[in-house]
Write an enzyme that holds these catalytic residues in place. Structure first.
Site, PDB file in Angstrom:
ATOM      1  N   TYR A 230       1.089  -0.916   0.268  1.00  0.00           N
ATOM      2  CA  TYR A 230       0.130  -0.245   0.108  1.00  0.00           C
ATOM      3  C   TYR A 230       0.603   1.169   0.163  1.00  0.00           C
ATOM      4  CZ  TYR A 230      -2.847  -3.685   1.897  1.00  0.00           C
ATOM      5  OH  TYR A 230      -4.456  -4.371   1.386  1.00  0.00           O
TER       6      TYR A 230
ATOM      7  N   HIS B  35      -0.128 -11.780   0.484  1.00  0.00           N
ATOM      8  CA  HIS B  35      -0.817 -11.262   0.044  1.00  0.00           C
ATOM      9  C   HIS B  35      -0.963 -11.619  -1.180  1.00  0.00           C
ATOM     10  CE1 HIS B  35      -1.544  -5.976  -0.971  1.00  0.00           C
ATOM     11  NE2 HIS B  35      -3.006  -7.578  -0.294  1.00  0.00           N
TER      12      HIS B  35
ATOM     13  N   LEU C 292     -17.386  -3.647   2.957  1.00  0.00           N
ATOM     14  CA  LEU C 292     -18.272  -2.167   2.424  1.00  0.00           C
ATOM     15  C   LEU C 292     -18.766  -1.828   1.240  1.00  0.00           C
ATOM     16  CD1 LEU C 292     -17.596   0.574   5.185  1.00  0.00           C
ATOM     17  CD2 LEU C 292     -18.943  -1.434   5.104  1.00  0.00           C
TER      18      LEU C 292
ATOM     19  N   ARG D 111     -16.330  -1.723  -1.093  1.00  0.00           N
ATOM     20  CA  ARG D 111     -15.398  -0.617  -0.819  1.00  0.00           C
ATOM     21  C   ARG D 111     -16.083   0.080  -0.661  1.00  0.00           C
ATOM     22  NH1 ARG D 111     -10.474  -2.359  -3.568  1.00  0.00           N
ATOM     23  NH2 ARG D 111     -11.241  -4.769  -3.955  1.00  0.00           N
ATOM     24  N   GLY D 112     -17.275   0.964  -0.054  1.00  0.00           N
ATOM     25  CA  GLY D 112     -18.223   1.750   0.618  1.00  0.00           C
ATOM     26  C   GLY D 112     -19.476   1.866  -0.012  1.00  0.00           C
ATOM     27  N   PHE D 113     -19.815   1.094  -1.541  1.00  0.00           N
ATOM     28  CA  PHE D 113     -20.748   1.412  -2.313  1.00  0.00           C
ATOM     29  C   PHE D 113     -21.927   0.702  -1.360  1.00  0.00           C
ATOM     30  CE2 PHE D 113     -24.051  -0.791  -4.940  1.00  0.00           C
ATOM     31  CZ  PHE D 113     -24.128   0.422  -6.124  1.00  0.00           C
TER      32      PHE D 113
HETATM   33  N1  LIG Z   1      -5.879  -8.590   0.762  1.00  0.00           N
HETATM   34  C1  LIG Z   1      -6.491  -7.990   0.033  1.00  0.00           C
HETATM   35  O1  LIG Z   1      -5.503  -8.605  -1.179  1.00  0.00           O
HETATM   36  C2  LIG Z   1      -7.168  -7.023   0.313  1.00  0.00           C
HETATM   37  C3  LIG Z   1      -7.682  -5.783  -0.713  1.00  0.00           C
HETATM   38  C4  LIG Z   1      -8.119  -4.876  -0.233  1.00  0.00           C
HETATM   39  C5  LIG Z   1      -8.177  -4.452   1.096  1.00  0.00           C
HETATM   40  N2  LIG Z   1      -7.893  -5.287   1.812  1.00  0.00           N
HETATM   41  C6  LIG Z   1      -8.028  -4.806   3.236  1.00  0.00           C
HETATM   42  O2  LIG Z   1      -9.578  -4.552   3.670  1.00  0.00           O
HETATM   43  C7  LIG Z   1      -9.297  -3.362   4.617  1.00  0.00           C
HETATM   44  C8  LIG Z   1     -10.824  -2.520   4.028  1.00  0.00           C
HETATM   45  O3  LIG Z   1     -10.710  -3.227   2.444  1.00  0.00           O
HETATM   46  P1  LIG Z   1     -11.376  -1.527   1.408  1.00  0.00           P
HETATM   47  O4  LIG Z   1     -10.970  -0.340   1.833  1.00  0.00           O
HETATM   48  O5  LIG Z   1     -10.728  -2.365   0.323  1.00  0.00           O
HETATM   49  O6  LIG Z   1     -13.570  -1.374   1.600  1.00  0.00           O
HETATM   50  P2  LIG Z   1     -14.716  -1.101   2.169  1.00  0.00           P
HETATM   51  O7  LIG Z   1     -14.009  -1.681   4.104  1.00  0.00           O
HETATM   52  O8  LIG Z   1     -15.668  -2.110   2.041  1.00  0.00           O
HETATM   53  O9  LIG Z   1     -14.481   0.455   1.607  1.00  0.00           O
HETATM   54  C9  LIG Z   1     -14.352   1.804   2.418  1.00  0.00           C
HETATM   55  C10 LIG Z   1     -14.784   2.418   1.593  1.00  0.00           C
HETATM   56  O10 LIG Z   1     -15.978   2.960   2.358  1.00  0.00           O
HETATM   57  C11 LIG Z   1     -15.678   3.822   2.755  1.00  0.00           C
HETATM   58  N3  LIG Z   1     -16.405   3.931   4.021  1.00  0.00           N
HETATM   59  C12 LIG Z   1     -16.065   3.163   5.296  1.00  0.00           C
HETATM   60  N4  LIG Z   1     -16.969   3.142   6.598  1.00  0.00           N
HETATM   61  C13 LIG Z   1     -18.062   3.446   5.912  1.00  0.00           C
HETATM   62  C14 LIG Z   1     -18.936   4.146   7.034  1.00  0.00           C
HETATM   63  N5  LIG Z   1     -19.363   3.815   8.078  1.00  0.00           N
HETATM   64  N6  LIG Z   1     -20.610   5.171   6.231  1.00  0.00           N
HETATM   65  C15 LIG Z   1     -19.863   5.056   4.576  1.00  0.00           C
HETATM   66  N7  LIG Z   1     -18.742   4.816   4.289  1.00  0.00           N
HETATM   67  C16 LIG Z   1     -18.215   3.907   5.143  1.00  0.00           C
HETATM   68  C17 LIG Z   1     -14.656   4.746   2.605  1.00  0.00           C
HETATM   69  O11 LIG Z   1     -14.662   5.794   3.497  1.00  0.00           O
HETATM   70  P3  LIG Z   1     -13.244   6.753   3.729  1.00  0.00           P
HETATM   71  O12 LIG Z   1     -12.256   5.991   3.207  1.00  0.00           O
HETATM   72  O13 LIG Z   1     -13.815   7.964   2.622  1.00  0.00           O
HETATM   73  O14 LIG Z   1     -13.402   6.764   5.112  1.00  0.00           O
HETATM   74  C18 LIG Z   1     -14.146   4.048   2.041  1.00  0.00           C
HETATM   75  O15 LIG Z   1     -14.309   4.602   0.775  1.00  0.00           O
HETATM   76  C19 LIG Z   1      -8.046  -2.312   3.048  1.00  0.00           C
HETATM   77  O16 LIG Z   1      -7.907  -0.951   3.710  1.00  0.00           O
HETATM   78  C20 LIG Z   1      -7.252  -3.128   4.019  1.00  0.00           C
HETATM   79  O17 LIG Z   1      -6.194  -2.973   5.381  1.00  0.00           O
HETATM   80  C21 LIG Z   1      -7.248  -5.980   1.625  1.00  0.00           C
END
Ligand SMILES: NC(=O)c1ccc[n+]([C@@H]2O[C@H](COP(=O)([O-])OP(=O)(O)OC[C@H]3O[C@@H](n4cnc5c(N)ncnc54)[C@H](OP(=O)(O)O)[C@@H]3O)[C@@H](O)[C@H]2O)c1
Length: 327
Positions: A59, A136, A217, A219-221
């Site tokens: 990252y 990863h 989530l 990715r926020g959707f």
């Molecule tokens: N192992 C892998 O290959 C892999 C791949 C992808 C992700 N990850 C890990 O998983 C974690 C989470 O995944 P992700 O960040 O991709 O997706 P996510 O958690 O599904 O969604 C993150 C998005 O949702 C928004 N959000 C968070 N909480 C919210 C709420 N309560 N209400 C409205 N919007 C909200 C965030 O906004 P803001 O940022 O503006 O707060 C961001 O845009 C990552 O940080 C990473 O550590 C791992």
């Protein structure tokens, strides 16, 4: 927050953790970074009991681990169950999309890469060990046993307490287990990405392996953040994902509409409903929603206390299949 144990012999963690990726990578690349707020979000997460803090060397690359390291300095390290990852190289245009790397192209599972990388991660994180070191992605050019063996060496050397996998099949988990215990498996799981429910999640349950849903989530959707393609920040990597293209996104709003309906009945937010559904998939499940926003963090922490009724779970189980592949 309620707690659970990571795998059979791992540390105790809050049932919801914190994903730090978006604090320096992938999303909102245009917005000036507010590291001070991100650091305060990490501290607040620890206060709320969201102790599993997830990052990766990929990252940035590296900037995310540096940020987490700064956040954990000054006495916070011991409050966190610190998880990072190795094995994905994002020093090119691929940087915007770690999950979509073409097989082999940007993966590095060579034992020598693992041995070098752990030291770099520890330096950036400002610690002498991580609690969870995760592969990863499996590198198809390197036998998994060799990569995993090098990760087990990190455990023997005291540099990692436990090791885990990400985006793997049951066969790969089982091969790794023959070499060294697998503490966790991290894979995408959410209301609109359910592939893991078929085999990997039940296998983890049987084997006493923690399952860490990423992007819980959507990715926020699923939290209702976006109602049109134009809502996505420019240069945001979601603009390249099939489910976020204008037509697909419009069709997928039907999913969010139904999540909202359940949320109203449960007196919760859509994000809390999305997380509560993921939590309902088993006691070994520890989602790591990502946020850099204090308000969203508190919202997400509250999901640990939401109990969905059977009728709500059934409605969520029956949501339509999304339009568009996940990558
Ligand atoms: N192992 C892998 O290959 C892999 C791949 C992808 C992700 N990850 C890990 O998983 C974690 C989470 O995944 P992700 O960040 O991709 O997706 P996510 O958690 O599904 O969604 C993150 C998005 O949702 C928004 N959000 C968070 N909480 C919210 C709420 N309560 N209400 C409205 N919007 C909200 C965030 O906004 P803001 O940022 O503006 O707060 C961001 O845009 C990552 O940080 C990473 O550590 C791992």
């Amino acid at each position: 927050m309620r707690t659970t144990t990571l795998g059979r012999s791992g540390p105790e963690v809050g049932v919801i953790g914190l994903g730090c990726m978006g604090m320096t990578f992938s999303y909102d690349m245009e917005t000036p970074r507010d590291d001070a707020t991100s650091i305060s979000v990490i501290h607040r997460a620890l206060d709320l009991g969201m102790t599993l803090i997830d990052t990766a060397d990929a990252y940035g690359p590296y900037t995310n681990e540096e940020l987490v390291g700064r956040a954990l300095a000054g006495g916070h390290r011991d409050r966190a169950v610190l998880a990072t990852k190795v094995g994905l190289l994002t020093d090119s245009v691929q940087a915007a999309d770690p999950g979509n790397s073409s097989p082999g192209a940007s993966r590095d599972g060579r034992p020598e890469h693992v041995r070098e990388s752990i030291d770099g991660s520890l330096r950036r994180l400002g610690t002498d060990h991580v609690d969870l070191y995760q592969l990863h992605r499996v590198d198809p050019r390197v036998p998994l046993e060799e990569t995993w063996g090098a990760m087990a060496e990190a455990v023997a050397a005291g540099k990692a307490r436990h090791i885990g996998l990400s985006e793997v099949t049951v066969a790969e988990i089982s091969r790794a287990q023959a070499v060294h215990p697998v503490t966790s498996v991290q894979s995408e799981l959410s209301l609109w990405t359910r592939d893991a429910l078929a085999e990997v999640l039940p296998y983890c349950r049987e084997q006493g392996i923690a399952f860490l849903p990423f992007s819980p989530l959507g990715r926020g959707f699923l939290a209702g953040r976006f109602s049109s393609f134009d809502d996505l920040p420019r240069d945001d990597f979601r603009r390249g994902l099939p489910r976020f293209q204008q037509d697909a996104l419009r069709a997928n709003l039907a999913i969010v509409g139904r999540v909202r309906r359940v949320a109203e009945r449960a007196e919760a937010t859509p994000a809390q409903v999305a997380l509560a559904w993921v939590l309902a998939q088993g006691r070994h499940v520890v989602p790591i929603p990502g946020t850099k926003t204090p308000r969203y963090l508190a919202d997400n922490a509250g999901a640990a206390d939401i109990r969905l009724r059977a009728a709500d779970l059934a409605e969520l189980d029956a949501l339509p299949v999304p339009e568009g592949a996940r990558y």
